[in-house]
Every structure is written in C-alpha cells, then in structure tokens.
Design a protein around this motif. Structure first.
Motif, PDB file in Angstrom:
ATOM      1  N   PRO A 106       2.707  15.511 -10.508  1.00  9.27           N
ATOM      2  CA  PRO A 106       3.139  14.584 -11.568  1.00  9.27           C
ATOM      3  C   PRO A 106       2.310  13.320 -11.723  1.00  9.27           C
ATOM      4  O   PRO A 106       2.295  12.733 -12.807  1.00  9.27           O
ATOM      5  N   LEU A 107       1.636  12.860 -10.683  1.00  7.36           N
ATOM      6  CA  LEU A 107       0.812  11.658 -10.836  1.00  7.36           C
ATOM      7  C   LEU A 107      -0.407  11.967 -11.710  1.00  7.36           C
ATOM      8  O   LEU A 107      -1.052  13.003 -11.535  1.00  7.36           O
ATOM      9  N   SER A 108      -0.705  11.058 -12.617  1.00 12.83           N
ATOM     10  CA  SER A 108      -1.892  11.222 -13.451  1.00 12.83           C
ATOM     11  C   SER A 108      -2.954  10.172 -13.160  1.00 12.83           C
ATOM     12  O   SER A 108      -4.068  10.249 -13.677  1.00 12.83           O
ATOM     13  N   ALA A 109      -2.605   9.180 -12.326  1.00 19.07           N
ATOM     14  CA  ALA A 109      -3.563   8.125 -11.996  1.00 19.07           C
ATOM     15  C   ALA A 109      -3.212   7.519 -10.645  1.00 19.07           C
ATOM     16  O   ALA A 109      -2.057   7.555 -10.211  1.00 19.07           O
ATOM     17  N   ALA A 110      -4.225   7.000  -9.981  1.00 19.15           N
ATOM     18  CA  ALA A 110      -4.060   6.253  -8.728  1.00 19.15           C
ATOM     19  C   ALA A 110      -5.124   5.167  -8.706  1.00 19.15           C
ATOM     20  O   ALA A 110      -6.105   5.221  -9.455  1.00 19.15           O
ATOM     21  N   ASP A 111      -4.922   4.179  -7.861  1.00 20.15           N
ATOM     22  CA  ASP A 111      -5.906   3.106  -7.752  1.00 20.15           C
ATOM     23  C   ASP A 111      -7.141   3.535  -6.985  1.00 20.15           C
ATOM     24  O   ASP A 111      -8.249   3.065  -7.266  1.00 20.15           O
ATOM     25  N   CYS A 112      -6.945   4.425  -5.998  1.00 17.27           N
ATOM     26  CA  CYS A 112      -8.047   4.828  -5.121  1.00 17.27           C
ATOM     27  C   CYS A 112      -7.842   6.265  -4.657  1.00 17.27           C
ATOM     28  O   CYS A 112      -6.712   6.745  -4.550  1.00 17.27           O
ATOM     29  N   GLY A 113      -8.959   6.920  -4.353  1.00 13.37           N
ATOM     30  CA  GLY A 113      -8.937   8.125  -3.564  1.00 13.37           C
ATOM     31  C   GLY A 113      -9.346   7.767  -2.146  1.00 13.37           C
ATOM     32  O   GLY A 113      -9.296   6.593  -1.747  1.00 13.37           O
TER      33      GLY A 113
ATOM     34  N   VAL B 232      -4.931  15.350   2.504  1.00  6.03           N
ATOM     35  CA  VAL B 232      -5.554  14.580   3.580  1.00  6.03           C
ATOM     36  C   VAL B 232      -4.570  14.438   4.735  1.00  6.03           C
ATOM     37  O   VAL B 232      -3.363  14.640   4.573  1.00  6.03           O
ATOM     38  N   VAL B 233      -5.091  14.085   5.906  1.00  5.40           N
ATOM     39  CA  VAL B 233      -4.278  13.627   7.028  1.00  5.40           C
ATOM     40  C   VAL B 233      -4.689  12.202   7.345  1.00  5.40           C
ATOM     41  O   VAL B 233      -5.828  11.792   7.085  1.00  5.40           O
ATOM     42  N   LEU B 234      -3.740  11.437   7.904  1.00  2.00           N
ATOM     43  CA  LEU B 234      -3.938  10.010   8.166  1.00  2.00           C
ATOM     44  C   LEU B 234      -3.583   9.714   9.614  1.00  2.00           C
ATOM     45  O   LEU B 234      -2.454   9.972  10.039  1.00  2.00           O
ATOM     46  N   LEU B 235      -4.511   9.186  10.363  1.00  2.00           N
ATOM     47  CA  LEU B 235      -4.275   8.810  11.753  1.00  2.00           C
ATOM     48  C   LEU B 235      -4.125   7.305  11.855  1.00  2.00           C
ATOM     49  O   LEU B 235      -5.027   6.550  11.484  1.00  2.00           O
ATOM     50  N   CYS B 236      -2.965   6.869  12.359  1.00  2.00           N
ATOM     51  CA  CYS B 236      -2.721   5.445  12.571  1.00  2.00           C
ATOM     52  C   CYS B 236      -2.183   5.268  13.980  1.00  2.00           C
ATOM     53  O   CYS B 236      -1.015   5.588  14.258  1.00  2.00           O
ATOM     54  N   GLY B 237      -3.034   4.793  14.880  1.00  4.09           N
ATOM     55  CA  GLY B 237      -2.615   4.627  16.263  1.00  4.09           C
ATOM     56  C   GLY B 237      -2.193   5.954  16.867  1.00  4.09           C
ATOM     57  O   GLY B 237      -2.963   6.912  16.895  1.00  4.09           O
TER      58      GLY B 237
ATOM     59  N   THR C  65       0.832  -1.202   0.000  1.00  3.28           N
ATOM     60  CA  THR C  65       0.000   0.000   0.000  1.00  3.28           C
ATOM     61  C   THR C  65       0.868   1.254   0.000  1.00  3.28           C
ATOM     62  O   THR C  65       1.847   1.336   0.753  1.00  3.28           O
ATOM     63  N   ILE C  66       0.499   2.232  -0.828  1.00  4.17           N
ATOM     64  CA  ILE C  66       1.166   3.537  -0.879  1.00  4.17           C
ATOM     65  C   ILE C  66       0.109   4.600  -0.610  1.00  4.17           C
ATOM     66  O   ILE C  66      -0.881   4.702  -1.348  1.00  4.17           O
ATOM     67  N   LEU C  67       0.298   5.375   0.437  1.00  2.00           N
ATOM     68  CA  LEU C  67      -0.663   6.411   0.834  1.00  2.00           C
ATOM     69  C   LEU C  67      -0.030   7.784   0.637  1.00  2.00           C
ATOM     70  O   LEU C  67       0.967   8.117   1.290  1.00  2.00           O
ATOM     71  N   CYS C  68      -0.596   8.574  -0.240  1.00  2.00           N
ATOM     72  CA  CYS C  68      -0.107   9.938  -0.485  1.00  2.00           C
ATOM     73  C   CYS C  68      -1.017  10.930   0.235  1.00  2.00           C
ATOM     74  O   CYS C  68      -2.236  10.904   0.049  1.00  2.00           O
ATOM     75  N   THR C  69      -0.409  11.801   1.036  1.00  2.00           N
ATOM     76  CA  THR C  69      -1.202  12.828   1.713  1.00  2.00           C
ATOM     77  C   THR C  69      -1.630  13.928   0.762  1.00  2.00           C
ATOM     78  O   THR C  69      -2.606  14.631   1.009  1.00  2.00           O
ATOM     79  N   HIS C  70      -0.888  14.106  -0.328  1.00  4.42           N
ATOM     80  CA  HIS C  70      -1.263  15.013  -1.411  1.00  4.42           C
ATOM     81  C   HIS C  70      -0.367  14.710  -2.603  1.00  4.42           C
ATOM     82  O   HIS C  70       0.518  13.855  -2.516  1.00  4.42           O
ATOM     83  N   GLY C  71      -0.604  15.407  -3.732  1.00  6.23           N
ATOM     84  CA  GLY C  71       0.046  15.022  -4.967  1.00  6.23           C
ATOM     85  C   GLY C  71       1.243  15.825  -5.405  1.00  6.23           C
ATOM     86  O   GLY C  71       1.717  15.649  -6.528  1.00  6.23           O
ATOM     87  N   HIS C  72       1.776  16.716  -4.552  1.00  2.00           N
ATOM     88  CA  HIS C  72       2.929  17.517  -4.959  1.00  2.00           C
ATOM     89  C   HIS C  72       4.137  16.645  -5.288  1.00  2.00           C
ATOM     90  O   HIS C  72       4.362  15.607  -4.650  1.00  2.00           O
TER      91      HIS C  72
ATOM     92  N   LEU D 290      -2.066   2.158  -4.841  1.00  2.00           N
ATOM     93  CA  LEU D 290      -1.702   3.567  -4.668  1.00  2.00           C
ATOM     94  C   LEU D 290      -2.942   4.403  -4.390  1.00  2.00           C
ATOM     95  O   LEU D 290      -3.911   4.387  -5.161  1.00  2.00           O
ATOM     96  N   TYR D 291      -2.891   5.141  -3.279  1.00  3.56           N
ATOM     97  CA  TYR D 291      -3.977   6.041  -2.892  1.00  3.56           C
ATOM     98  C   TYR D 291      -3.535   7.489  -3.075  1.00  3.56           C
ATOM     99  O   TYR D 291      -2.494   7.903  -2.559  1.00  3.56           O
ATOM    100  N   CYS D 292      -4.331   8.260  -3.804  1.00  2.52           N
ATOM    101  CA  CYS D 292      -4.143   9.711  -3.908  1.00  2.52           C
ATOM    102  C   CYS D 292      -5.451  10.302  -4.398  1.00  2.52           C
ATOM    103  O   CYS D 292      -6.132   9.701  -5.243  1.00  2.52           O
ATOM    104  N   GLU D 293      -5.811  11.459  -3.890  1.00  2.00           N
ATOM    105  CA  GLU D 293      -7.064  12.079  -4.278  1.00  2.00           C
ATOM    106  C   GLU D 293      -7.047  12.509  -5.745  1.00  2.00           C
ATOM    107  O   GLU D 293      -6.037  13.040  -6.239  1.00  2.00           O
ATOM    108  N   ALA D 294      -8.166  12.319  -6.439  1.00  2.00           N
ATOM    109  CA  ALA D 294      -8.272  12.656  -7.858  1.00  2.00           C
ATOM    110  C   ALA D 294      -7.969  14.124  -8.124  1.00  2.00           C
ATOM    111  O   ALA D 294      -7.420  14.471  -9.177  1.00  2.00           O
ATOM    112  N   ALA D 295      -8.293  14.998  -7.182  1.00  2.00           N
ATOM    113  CA  ALA D 295      -8.055  16.431  -7.363  1.00  2.00           C
ATOM    114  C   ALA D 295      -6.582  16.766  -7.496  1.00  2.00           C
ATOM    115  O   ALA D 295      -6.229  17.840  -8.000  1.00  2.00           O
ATOM    116  N   ASP D 296      -5.704  15.855  -7.058  1.00  2.00           N
ATOM    117  CA  ASP D 296      -4.262  16.092  -7.126  1.00  2.00           C
ATOM    118  C   ASP D 296      -3.578  15.270  -8.212  1.00  2.00           C
ATOM    119  O   ASP D 296      -2.357  15.121  -8.213  1.00  2.00           O
ATOM    120  N   LEU D 297      -4.343  14.745  -9.156  1.00  2.00           N
ATOM    121  CA  LEU D 297      -3.786  13.898 -10.217  1.00  2.00           C
ATOM    122  C   LEU D 297      -3.784  14.646 -11.541  1.00  2.00           C
ATOM    123  O   LEU D 297      -4.433  14.259 -12.510  1.00  2.00           O
TER     124      LEU D 297
END
Length: 205
Positions: free
Chosen positions: A90-97, A124-129, A51-58, A76-83
């Motif tokens: 630089p990313l033009s596609a991701a598997d999921c938002g 986005v922000v990601l909380l893990c534990g 799994t690859i989690l991007c907080t944004h697409g810069h 690969l996770y990245c929001e569509a707004a940043d693709l």
C-alpha cells in the motif's frame, strides 16, 4: 534505551516494535498496529517519534506508517521496490530506502541494514545491538513465504546464505515479523531452511 514489543491483532499477529533512545527519540519498526497504540506509549514516556523503519512493504507491516509519518513528521524508510501503492504493497512513497550495510542512527540506537529479498523484492533485516529485526525474512524455525507477489525462492535462499555469514553474535535475539522469538545461534543450528540454503538448495518452498 527502552524497548517495547507490541503483538499484532488477529488474524495476522504481526509483531511490531518501538524503541526509545536515552534522549527520548523513538523508532518504530514495522508499524502494523494502529497509530493510537504508539501514541499512547510515546506520550507516557515523553518521547518524540522521529523514525519509521519498514522491513518490507506488505500491508500487514505498514498499516499506520503514513499516519505516524504525518502526525509526528517522522522519517519513513522503505525500499523503493516495495512501494507499489496497491493492495499488497500500500505505500507509494517513502523518505528513504536503505543502502546495503548502512547504519541508520537515532542517538545511541544504531541500525545496521542488509538487503534480504525473497519474501518481497525490498526486504531487509535490521541489527540494533542485541536485536535482529527480521521482518518476514526469518522466523523461529521457518522463513517468510516466497509464493506471494514479488516473492522468489532463489532470492530467499541467497538471502539466507548471506544472513548466515554475517558477523552477528549467536546470542542475538531474532525478532521476526510473526511468531515467537529465537536467537541467531538457534536458527543457524536448527532452522531447516537456512541449513538447506547453505547446502545450495534454491527451492525452499
């Protein structure tokens, strides 16, 4: 769980993180380092990147995302707004938002996701534990820039107001995209930009 912080190279010094579950499945957050850096850690720990989690697409946060995705067949996770597929995004596609408030699960690792636009439209922000991966939304004592392409001071202020009200323990470690680490309680108490946003100020920069 094993957690690795990989400090970024000059001049941007982007923080990137690799977490390995007890079952040997790995997650990379903001793949800013070269792919070989992650490969070395993964192989040393007999782990499989899933799994690859991007907080944004810069560009300084997604540099090896496509290479790692291809090499490991990782999701690969990245929001569509940043693709945008351009120089800044630089990313033009991701598997999921991300869905607001959803939990991305990798074995015992549970990442709860909240949208925090302002630095970019898809931040986005990601909380893990006990870890809050903030990307460029929140820094120790500061916030991400809002004057770049896709940034919005008003959206950032709203995101900070939302972030301040989330049920996040004060002792949670704030792990930003750049700079030093902090705690959520320290930022609630001392971060000028959060306090200003809570007072209703939308013009943070």
């Amino acid at each position: 769980m094993q957690a690795f912080h990989i400090p970024g190279a000059a001049p941007l010094y982007t923080n990137t993180f690799l977490l390995i579950s007890d079952a040997g499945h790995a997650v990379v957050i903001d793949p800013a380092a070269d792919a070989q850096t992650y490969d070395k850690i993964l192989k040393e720990n007999n782990a499989q990147l899933t799994t690859i989690l991007c907080t944004h697409g810069h560009y300084d946060h997604v540099g090896s995302a496509e290479a790692l995705r291809t090499e490991w067949n990782a999701k690969l996770y990245c929001e569509a707004a940043d693709l945008a597929g351009d120089r800044m995004y630089p990313l033009s596609a991701a598997d999921c938002g991300y869905a607001e408030g959803e939990t991305v699960s990798v074995d015992e690792l549970q990442f709860t996701v909240w949208h925090t636009p302002g630095h970019t439209p898809g931040g986005v922000v990601l909380l893990c534990g006990e870890y809050l991966f903030c990307g460029d939304t929140l820094f120790a004592g500061s916030i991400g820039r809002t004057d770049l392409e896709g940034g919005s001071s008003a959206q950032m202020a709203e995101s900070l107001r939302k972030l301040a009200k989330l049920p996040i323990p004060r002792g949670t470690q704030v792990l930003p995209g750049h700079g030093e680490f902090s705690t959520f309680g320290d930022e609630l108490d001392n971060n000028y930009y959060i306090r200003s946003a809570l007072r209703g100020n939308n013009d943070l920069f």
